[in-house]
Design a protein around this motif. Structure first.
Motif, mmCIF file in Angstrom:
data_model
loop_
_atom_site.group_PDB
_atom_site.id
_atom_site.type_symbol
_atom_site.label_atom_id
_atom_site.label_comp_id
_atom_site.label_asym_id
_atom_site.label_seq_id
_atom_site.Cartn_x
_atom_site.Cartn_y
_atom_site.Cartn_z
ATOM 1 N N GLU A 63 13.660 13.245 -29.495
ATOM 2 C CA GLU A 63 14.473 13.863 -28.445
ATOM 3 C C GLU A 63 14.169 13.285 -27.066
ATOM 4 O O GLU A 63 15.011 13.346 -26.173
ATOM 5 N N MET A 64 12.948 12.786 -26.888
ATOM 6 C CA MET A 64 12.518 12.168 -25.634
ATOM 7 C C MET A 64 11.827 10.861 -25.964
ATOM 8 O O MET A 64 11.450 10.628 -27.109
ATOM 9 N N HIS A 65 11.632 10.064 -24.928
ATOM 10 C CA HIS A 65 10.944 8.786 -25.072
ATOM 11 C C HIS A 65 9.930 8.640 -23.948
ATOM 12 O O HIS A 65 10.115 9.165 -22.858
ATOM 13 N N LYS A 66 8.870 7.912 -24.225
ATOM 14 C CA LYS A 66 7.868 7.602 -23.220
ATOM 15 C C LYS A 66 8.065 6.159 -22.802
ATOM 16 O O LYS A 66 8.179 5.275 -23.656
ATOM 17 N N ARG A 67 8.148 5.932 -21.520
ATOM 18 C CA ARG A 67 8.299 4.559 -21.025
ATOM 19 C C ARG A 67 7.035 3.766 -21.341
ATOM 20 O O ARG A 67 5.925 4.282 -21.205
ATOM 21 N N ALA A 68 7.210 2.529 -21.725
ATOM 22 C CA ALA A 68 6.084 1.668 -22.094
ATOM 23 C C ALA A 68 5.083 1.550 -20.948
ATOM 24 O O ALA A 68 5.470 1.409 -19.793
ATOM 25 N N ASP A 69 3.834 1.658 -21.284
ATOM 26 C CA ASP A 69 2.714 1.472 -20.336
ATOM 27 C C ASP A 69 2.727 2.458 -19.169
ATOM 28 O O ASP A 69 2.201 2.150 -18.100
ATOM 29 N N THR A 70 3.346 3.615 -19.339
ATOM 30 C CA THR A 70 3.344 4.636 -18.288
ATOM 31 C C THR A 70 3.204 6.018 -18.930
ATOM 32 O O THR A 70 3.242 6.159 -20.148
ATOM 33 N N HIS B 257 20.471 16.877 -16.063
ATOM 34 C CA HIS B 257 19.990 15.684 -15.351
ATOM 35 C C HIS B 257 19.653 14.588 -16.370
ATOM 36 O O HIS B 257 18.476 14.269 -16.576
ATOM 37 N N PRO B 258 20.646 13.998 -17.028
ATOM 38 C CA PRO B 258 20.376 13.064 -18.137
ATOM 39 C C PRO B 258 19.640 11.786 -17.746
ATOM 40 O O PRO B 258 19.066 11.130 -18.609
ATOM 41 N N THR B 259 19.614 11.439 -16.490
ATOM 42 C CA THR B 259 18.898 10.222 -16.078
ATOM 43 C C THR B 259 17.506 10.531 -15.519
ATOM 44 O O THR B 259 16.820 9.627 -15.043
ATOM 45 N N ALA B 260 17.097 11.791 -15.585
ATOM 46 C CA ALA B 260 15.800 12.190 -15.048
ATOM 47 C C ALA B 260 14.664 11.593 -15.864
ATOM 48 O O ALA B 260 14.782 11.381 -17.065
ATOM 49 N N SER B 261 13.565 11.336 -15.181
ATOM 50 C CA SER B 261 12.338 10.903 -15.834
ATOM 51 C C SER B 261 11.177 11.429 -15.017
ATOM 52 O O SER B 261 11.286 11.565 -13.798
ATOM 53 N N ALA B 262 10.073 11.758 -15.691
ATOM 54 C CA ALA B 262 8.952 12.341 -14.969
ATOM 55 C C ALA B 262 7.699 12.329 -15.833
ATOM 56 O O ALA B 262 7.761 12.186 -17.045
ATOM 57 N N SER B 263 6.575 12.541 -15.157
ATOM 58 C CA SER B 263 5.300 12.728 -15.842
ATOM 59 C C SER B 263 5.247 14.165 -16.378
ATOM 60 O O SER B 263 6.036 15.028 -15.972
ATOM 61 N N ALA B 264 4.294 14.419 -17.243
ATOM 62 C CA ALA B 264 4.115 15.775 -17.769
ATOM 63 C C ALA B 264 3.825 16.752 -16.628
ATOM 64 O O ALA B 264 4.333 17.873 -16.633
#
Length: 72
Positions: free
Chosen positions: A60-67, A21-28
């Motif tokens: 390997e991962m990135h955190k979206r700014a301000d989130t 799921h390369p476009t996935a994004s989520a909180s911890a």
């Protein structure tokens, strides 16, 4: 199992999920509860956050700014 081994297993689970799921994004919390729900090892939110922090440090991962949302 050593803590480092647990974190490595969690990191592998996250990377495996993202490879499918390369476009996935989520909180911890969502990563812990959904992305890793079917893994064979037990884990908690603190262990998942530590594994995420390691993936962030490795690039390997990135955190979206301000989130608190993580992605590839």
């Amino acid at each position: 199992m050593k803590m480092q081994d647990i974190h490595s297993e969690i990191q592998r689970g996250i990377i495996n999920y993202l490879s499918v799921h390369p476009t996935a994004s989520a909180s911890a919390q969502r990563i812990c509860n959904q992305w890793l729900a079917n893994e064979r090892y037990s884990h908690n939110i603190a262990e998942v956050q530590t594994a995420i922090d390691g993936l962030l440090a490795q690039g390997e991962m990135h955190k979206r700014a301000d989130t608190d949302i993580y992605t590839l």
